[in-house]
Design a protein around this motif. Structure first.
Motif, PDB file in Angstrom:
ATOM      1  N   VAL A 101       0.832  -1.199   0.000  1.00 12.54           N
ATOM      2  CA  VAL A 101       0.000   0.000   0.000  1.00 12.54           C
ATOM      3  C   VAL A 101       0.870   1.254   0.000  1.00 12.54           C
ATOM      4  O   VAL A 101       0.557   2.252  -0.663  1.00 12.54           O
ATOM      5  N   ALA A 102       1.982   1.205   0.745  1.00 19.29           N
ATOM      6  CA  ALA A 102       2.890   2.359   0.807  1.00 19.29           C
ATOM      7  C   ALA A 102       3.449   2.680  -0.578  1.00 19.29           C
ATOM      8  O   ALA A 102       3.679   3.852  -0.913  1.00 19.29           O
ATOM      9  N   MET A 103       3.679   1.665  -1.396  1.00 18.65           N
ATOM     10  CA  MET A 103       4.175   1.887  -2.755  1.00 18.65           C
ATOM     11  C   MET A 103       3.178   2.708  -3.559  1.00 18.65           C
ATOM     12  O   MET A 103       3.556   3.591  -4.338  1.00 18.65           O
ATOM     13  N   THR A 104       1.907   2.424  -3.372  1.00 19.32           N
ATOM     14  CA  THR A 104       0.884   3.166  -4.107  1.00 19.32           C
ATOM     15  C   THR A 104       0.769   4.602  -3.605  1.00 19.32           C
ATOM     16  O   THR A 104       0.290   5.473  -4.347  1.00 19.32           O
ATOM     17  N   LEU A 105       1.173   4.863  -2.377  1.00 15.59           N
ATOM     18  CA  LEU A 105       1.119   6.219  -1.811  1.00 15.59           C
ATOM     19  C   LEU A 105       2.391   7.008  -2.107  1.00 15.59           C
ATOM     20  O   LEU A 105       2.475   8.188  -1.768  1.00 15.59           O
ATOM     21  N   GLY A 106       3.383   6.360  -2.705  1.00 18.41           N
ATOM     22  CA  GLY A 106       4.624   7.036  -3.034  1.00 18.41           C
ATOM     23  C   GLY A 106       5.544   7.260  -1.854  1.00 18.41           C
ATOM     24  O   GLY A 106       6.446   8.112  -1.906  1.00 18.41           O
ATOM     25  N   LYS A 129       5.955  12.671   4.719  1.00 16.62           N
ATOM     26  CA  LYS A 129       5.266  12.634   3.437  1.00 16.62           C
ATOM     27  C   LYS A 129       6.267  12.475   2.306  1.00 16.62           C
ATOM     28  O   LYS A 129       7.390  12.985   2.377  1.00 16.62           O
ATOM     29  N   PRO A 130       5.873  11.776   1.256  1.00 16.54           N
ATOM     30  CA  PRO A 130       6.781  11.619   0.110  1.00 16.54           C
ATOM     31  C   PRO A 130       7.018  12.949  -0.587  1.00 16.54           C
ATOM     32  O   PRO A 130       6.150  13.824  -0.593  1.00 16.54           O
ATOM     33  N   SER A 131       8.213  13.110  -1.144  1.00 16.86           N
ATOM     34  CA  SER A 131       8.533  14.330  -1.877  1.00 16.86           C
ATOM     35  C   SER A 131       7.758  14.373  -3.172  1.00 16.86           C
ATOM     36  O   SER A 131       7.244  13.361  -3.650  1.00 16.86           O
ATOM     37  N   ASN A 173      16.176  13.368  -0.483  1.00 17.98           N
ATOM     38  CA  ASN A 173      16.125  14.780  -0.108  1.00 17.98           C
ATOM     39  C   ASN A 173      16.848  14.944   1.214  1.00 17.98           C
ATOM     40  O   ASN A 173      16.324  14.574   2.256  1.00 17.98           O
ATOM     41  N   PRO A 174      18.088  15.504   1.203  1.00 13.64           N
ATOM     42  CA  PRO A 174      18.863  15.585   2.440  1.00 13.64           C
ATOM     43  C   PRO A 174      18.145  16.354   3.529  1.00 13.64           C
ATOM     44  O   PRO A 174      18.181  15.979   4.702  1.00 13.64           O
ATOM     45  N   GLY A 175      17.459  17.441   3.157  1.00 11.06           N
ATOM     46  CA  GLY A 175      16.776  18.226   4.184  1.00 11.06           C
ATOM     47  C   GLY A 175      15.662  17.448   4.841  1.00 11.06           C
ATOM     48  O   GLY A 175      15.510  17.463   6.060  1.00 11.06           O
ATOM     49  N   ASN A 176      14.883  16.739   4.046  1.00  7.12           N
ATOM     50  CA  ASN A 176      13.792  15.934   4.574  1.00  7.12           C
ATOM     51  C   ASN A 176      14.317  14.782   5.408  1.00  7.12           C
ATOM     52  O   ASN A 176      13.752  14.422   6.445  1.00  7.12           O
ATOM     53  N   ASP A 177      15.439  14.189   4.964  1.00  5.44           N
ATOM     54  CA  ASP A 177      16.056  13.083   5.692  1.00  5.44           C
ATOM     55  C   ASP A 177      16.535  13.541   7.059  1.00  5.44           C
ATOM     56  O   ASP A 177      16.357  12.848   8.065  1.00  5.44           O
ATOM     57  N   ASP A 178      17.142  14.715   7.118  1.00  2.00           N
ATOM     58  CA  ASP A 178      17.612  15.237   8.408  1.00  2.00           C
ATOM     59  C   ASP A 178      16.442  15.516   9.336  1.00  2.00           C
ATOM     60  O   ASP A 178      16.525  15.287  10.562  1.00  2.00           O
ATOM     61  N   ALA A 179      15.352  16.000   8.797  1.00  2.00           N
ATOM     62  CA  ALA A 179      14.171  16.278   9.627  1.00  2.00           C
ATOM     63  C   ALA A 179      13.606  14.994  10.210  1.00  2.00           C
ATOM     64  O   ALA A 179      13.190  14.956  11.376  1.00  2.00           O
ATOM     65  N   ILE A 180      13.605  13.937   9.409  1.00  2.00           N
ATOM     66  CA  ILE A 180      13.096  12.653   9.895  1.00  2.00           C
ATOM     67  C   ILE A 180      13.997  12.087  10.990  1.00  2.00           C
ATOM     68  O   ILE A 180      13.522  11.608  12.015  1.00  2.00           O
ATOM     69  N   ARG A 181      15.306  12.161  10.773  1.00  2.00           N
ATOM     70  CA  ARG A 181      16.233  11.639  11.777  1.00  2.00           C
ATOM     71  C   ARG A 181      16.125  12.439  13.073  1.00  2.00           C
ATOM     72  O   ARG A 181      16.212  11.882  14.168  1.00  2.00           O
ATOM     73  N   LYS A 182      15.934  13.745  12.951  1.00  2.00           N
ATOM     74  CA  LYS A 182      15.771  14.577  14.143  1.00  2.00           C
ATOM     75  C   LYS A 182      14.487  14.212  14.875  1.00  2.00           C
ATOM     76  O   LYS A 182      14.432  14.218  16.113  1.00  2.00           O
ATOM     77  N   LEU A 183      13.436  13.881  14.114  1.00  2.00           N
ATOM     78  CA  LEU A 183      12.158  13.512  14.702  1.00  2.00           C
ATOM     79  C   LEU A 183      12.300  12.285  15.588  1.00  2.00           C
ATOM     80  O   LEU A 183      11.658  12.181  16.638  1.00  2.00           O
TER      81      LEU A 183
END
Length: 216
Positions: free
Chosen positions: A128-133, A178-180, A199-209
């Motif tokens: 299902v995640a594949m279909t959501l991108g 959310k997917p880019s 996306n490095p910025g998005n990746d850093d935000a996720i790791r910080k989360l």
């Protein structure tokens, strides 16, 4: 000239019918009383008492067999009593051990079924995640945060619609997952134009989360 007395035939007819009615009534009354007695006896049956009597009879028979056996072994009365007590204690322990083994087996089966069900849910959630991108790097976090406790449908089977609702709820609660825009076309490892680094910025935000240090 002979004199004859008039005979009232109806009197005899009535008398005969009356006696027959009384007899039939008496029979019906006796049958009714017997039926009531049977009902009372059935209603008053104490099945617990009957079972206790059977258990007591079984115990007496077991004691008699054990006593006879131990007498043949040449044991005294005191030794026989001790031997019977030991036998019953060992029997009780074996019963409890068997019950514990059965309970442990049932727990192991239930645990294995739970693991298999969890794997089935995660596999369906990945599809299902594949279909959501959803990106590969964020998928483990999304699956971890999703509430899959109500993914089964009314038929008891895993519902992809319910899984989708759970995943979308995570993306709604945590926008950083959310997917880019570049990955909306489908499931990809790394966003185009970034050499597979995403996306490095998005990746850093996720790791910080999740309390992880940003990549250097």
């Amino acid at each position: 000239m002979r004199k004859t007395l008039p005979i009232n035939l109806q009197l005899f007819a009535d008398g005969g019918d009356g006696n027959g009615g009384q007899s039939a009534g008496g029979d019906n009354g006796q049958a009714g009383q017997q039926g009531n007695q049977n009902n009372q006896q059935t209603a008053g049956v104490d099945y617990d008492k009957i079972q206790a009597m059977l258990d007591n009879a079984t115990a007496k028979k077991e004691n008699a067999v054990l006593k006879s056996y131990f007498q043949q072994q040449g044991l005294s009365e005191g030794e026989i009593s001790q031997a019977i007590a030991t036998f019953k204690q060992n029997k009780q322990q074996q019963t409890e051990q068997q019950q514990n083994a059965n309970a442990n087996l049932q727990n192991e089966v239930a645990a294995a079924q739970k693991v298999a069900e969890q794997a089935q849910i995660e596999l369906a959630a990945t599809k299902v995640a594949m279909t959501l991108g959803i990106e590969a790097k964020t998928l483990p976090y999304v699956l971890k945060m999703a509430d899959f406790s109500k993914v089964k449908g009314v038929d008891g089977k895993v519902s992809e619609d319910n899984i989708k609702a759970s995943l979308e709820q995570v993306l709604k609660d945590v926008p950083a997952l959310k997917p880019s825009m570049e990955n909306n076309a489908g499931f990809q490892i790394g966003a185009p134009g970034n050499n597979g680094n995403g996306n490095p910025g998005n990746d850093d935000a996720i790791r910080k989360l999740f309390g992880l240090k940003p990549k250097q």
